[in-house]
Design an enzyme around this catalytic site. Structure first.
Site, PDB file in Angstrom:
ATOM      1  CG  ASP A  33      78.100  49.633  23.576  1.00 18.96           C
ATOM      2  OD1 ASP A  33      78.169  49.928  24.788  1.00 18.96           O
ATOM      3  OD2 ASP A  33      77.984  48.459  23.163  1.00 18.96           O
ATOM      4  CB  CYS A  37      81.591  48.137  42.336  1.00 19.74           C
ATOM      5  SG  CYS A  37      81.375  49.070  40.833  1.00 19.74           S
ATOM      6  CE  LYS A  50      83.404  44.397  38.190  1.00 22.62           C
ATOM      7  NZ  LYS A  50      84.638  45.122  37.929  1.00 22.62           N
TER       8      LYS A  50
HETATM    9  C1  UDX Z   1      80.247  51.366  45.003  1.00 25.16           C
HETATM   10  C2  UDX Z   1      81.146  52.516  45.484  1.00 25.16           C
HETATM   11  O1  UDX Z   1      80.457  53.272  46.497  1.00 25.16           O
HETATM   12  C3  UDX Z   1      81.569  53.414  44.325  1.00 25.16           C
HETATM   13  O2  UDX Z   1      82.475  54.415  44.787  1.00 25.16           O
HETATM   14  C4  UDX Z   1      82.235  52.542  43.255  1.00 25.16           C
HETATM   15  O3  UDX Z   1      82.605  53.333  42.143  1.00 25.16           O
HETATM   16  C5  UDX Z   1      81.311  51.405  42.843  1.00 25.16           C
HETATM   17  O4  UDX Z   1      80.912  50.634  43.978  1.00 25.16           O
HETATM   18  P1  UDX Z   1      77.683  51.066  44.355  1.00 25.16           P
HETATM   19  O5  UDX Z   1      77.992  49.638  44.056  1.00 25.16           O
HETATM   20  O6  UDX Z   1      76.841  51.834  43.412  1.00 25.16           O
HETATM   21  O7  UDX Z   1      79.033  51.924  44.525  1.00 25.16           O
HETATM   22  O8  UDX Z   1      76.925  51.054  45.764  1.00 25.16           O
HETATM   23  P2  UDX Z   1      77.095  51.644  47.237  1.00 25.16           P
HETATM   24  O9  UDX Z   1      76.103  52.715  47.454  1.00 25.16           O
HETATM   25  O10 UDX Z   1      78.487  51.967  47.553  1.00 25.16           O
HETATM   26  O11 UDX Z   1      76.619  50.355  48.084  1.00 25.16           O
HETATM   27  C6  UDX Z   1      77.235  49.093  47.881  1.00 25.16           C
HETATM   28  C7  UDX Z   1      76.552  48.027  48.669  1.00 25.16           C
HETATM   29  O12 UDX Z   1      76.863  48.139  50.047  1.00 25.16           O
HETATM   30  C8  UDX Z   1      75.025  47.999  48.593  1.00 25.16           C
HETATM   31  O13 UDX Z   1      74.615  46.667  48.442  1.00 25.16           O
HETATM   32  C9  UDX Z   1      74.580  48.566  49.913  1.00 25.16           C
HETATM   33  O14 UDX Z   1      73.333  48.075  50.312  1.00 25.16           O
HETATM   34  C10 UDX Z   1      75.690  48.076  50.833  1.00 25.16           C
HETATM   35  N1  UDX Z   1      75.904  48.931  52.026  1.00 25.16           N
HETATM   36  C11 UDX Z   1      76.346  50.203  51.893  1.00 25.16           C
HETATM   37  C12 UDX Z   1      75.680  48.394  53.291  1.00 25.16           C
HETATM   38  O15 UDX Z   1      75.295  47.224  53.439  1.00 25.16           O
HETATM   39  N2  UDX Z   1      75.932  49.181  54.390  1.00 25.16           N
HETATM   40  C13 UDX Z   1      76.364  50.458  54.292  1.00 25.16           C
HETATM   41  O16 UDX Z   1      76.560  51.104  55.332  1.00 25.16           O
HETATM   42  C14 UDX Z   1      76.577  50.993  52.996  1.00 25.16           C
END
Ligand code: UDX
Length: 431
Positions: free
Chosen positions: A30, A261, A264
């Site tokens: 890094d 993620c 974006k």
């Molecule tokens: C996500 C993907 O799951 C992962 O595979 C990818 O590599 C990166 O993006 P992450 O951003 O860590 O991972 O969160 P995740 O647990 O997937 O939840 C994303 C968002 O969706 C959160 O804000 C969560 O609150 C929301 N969510 C999730 C809902 O509102 N409803 C759901 O049923 C599930």
């Protein structure tokens, strides 16, 4: 085998530490000297359950450095996991990728594979190829240096588990020898190992995230309809999810998706489609619904308080974009707090870990030690993040410290009947 990772952000650091745990010798690079210093002192620089312990247990197989030459000293594969933030127009900013690869290329040796782990638009591997072709040291045949795309699917808060128990490993390659090297890097993990071309691997990552985001926006639209017809979305999603073709996951209605993620990647995929002359109507709707979800929530709080937020005290429970992380990037809380402050409401907030991340942003918000302190004297308690500890709150105690009698549950974590029994008026999302 020897591996290296460029970028010690969430994906890079978790991957590096997990690769070391799998028995590989790993160099993590890094350009942030402070980060490298902390990591060399054995301190995890991100909040991720299980990571500090795994870092400590594998110190002898991990090297942290700011020197790009260390990345190629003995590694067979170099994974690039630097950030690709969204620009104003939604397109991915690839400057960290191009800068990292430009600095890496003059150190590359024949037989090494450069694998893109960052989520990058289709065609980036071609760009990486060009940078490598023009910058490899004299005497190295560029064709002997391979370029690959290796998207990751890690969830924050569960990244260590996801890294070691992937549902699938997808590698896009421009040469079969790169696939062979990457197969050995992931050896020991029980998951299908798919070898394809780079554009297919790149699109797979965006398609996966956009599909999950679509499920969330879809259920949030159903939630809206449930409110209008007197149905309960938590039951609807449960009954829908029993159909294995639909599945239970990602059908929780709430405040929509946040994090580093989904917001974006959905915007970036829309831009990728646009740049190819395709109008991705469905994805645009997914993004719009997600934005509206936060606005609707503020309206819900306002209407529970007679449509006037001025001078009202709102207790907000949860700030991080989801539980088990201190990440507040694109967190619904940020927009909700801003809108409530614009309407001249007073805010008392509590989050188990994320408060230090937003203190500077909102100097007028009162940050509290726990949920009860936040609720003290409030007109309404609003749940923003579904932290498990909130589910166990003592409703009677919460009610006794509040000034008002309203609970707005943005994540549907409470049983409406139990809340009503403690004397509060309950408003969920879609129920
Ligand atoms: C996500 C993907 O799951 C992962 O595979 C990818 O590599 C990166 O993006 P992450 O951003 O860590 O991972 O969160 P995740 O647990 O997937 O939840 C994303 C968002 O969706 C959160 O804000 C969560 O609150 C929301 N969510 C999730 C809902 O509102 N409803 C759901 O049923 C599930």
């Amino acid at each position: 085998m020897d591996l290296s990772i460029i970028g010690t952000g969430h994906v890079g650091l978790v991957s590096g530490v997990c690769f070391a745990d799998m028995g590989h010798r790993v160099v993590c690079i890094d350009n942030d000297k402070d980060k490298i210093q902390l990591l060399n002192a054995g301190k995890a620089t991100i909040f991720e359950p299980g990571l500090p312990e795994m870092l400590a247990a594998n110190r002898d197989r991990l090297t942290f450095s700011t020197d790009m030459a260390d990345a190629t000293a003995s590694a067979e594969a170099i994974f690039v996991a630097v950030g690709t933030p969204a620009r104003e127009n939604g397109r991915s900013d690839l400057s960290y990728v191009t800068e990292a690869v430009s600095r890496l290329a003059p150190h590359l040796k024949a037989g090494q594979v450069v694998a893109m782990m960052s989520t990058v638009p289709v065609g980036t591997s071609r760009l990486v190829r060009e940078i490598i072709d023009t910058n490899v040291p004299a005497g190295v045949d560029p064709k002997e240096v391979y370029v690959a795309s290796n998207p990751e699917f890690l969830r924050e808060g569960r990244a260590v588990y996801d890294r070691l128990h992937p549902t699938r490993i997808v590698v896009g390659v421009d040469d079969e020898r790169a696939a062979e090297i990457l197969k050995r890097a992931f050896d020991g993990l029980e998951a299908p190992f798919y070898v394809t071309n780079c554009p297919t691997a790149e699109i797979t990552k965006y398609a996966s995230n956009a599909f999950l985001a679509t499920k969330i926006s879809f259920i949030n639209e159903i939630a809206r309809l449930c409110e209008l017809v007197g149905a309960d979305v938590t039951e609807v999603s449960h009954y829908m999810g029993d159909d294995p073709r639909i599945g239970r996951q990602f059908l929780q209605a709430g405040l929509g998706y946040g994090g580093s993620c989904f917001p974006k990647d959905t915007k970036a995929l829309d831009q990728i489609a646009f740049s190819q002359g395709h109008n991705f109507t469905l994805l645009k709707a997914v993004i719009d619904v997600n934005n509206m979800q936060r606005v609707r929530f503020v309206h819900k709080i306002a209407s529970a308080l007679g449509d006037d937020l001025k001078g009202k005290t709102i207790a907000l429970l949860g700030i991080s974009f989801k539980p088990d992380t201190d990440d507040v990037r694109e967190a619904p809380s940020i927009e909700i707090i801003s809108r409530l402050l614009d309407a001249r409401a007073r805010i008392r907030a509590y989050d188990p870990v994320a408060m230090p991340k937003v203190r500077g942003l909102f100097p007028t918000v009162t940050f509290c030690e726990d949920a009860y302190e936040a609720a003290a004297g409030s007109d309404v308690v609003a749940v923003i993040t579904d932290w498990p500890e909130f589910k166990d709150l003592d409703m009677k105690r919460l009610t006794s410290v509040m000034a008002g009698r309203v609970l707005v549950d943005g994540r549907n974590i409470f049983d409406p009947k139990a809340v009503a029994a403690s004397g509060l008026t309950y408003h969920g999302v879609g129920r």
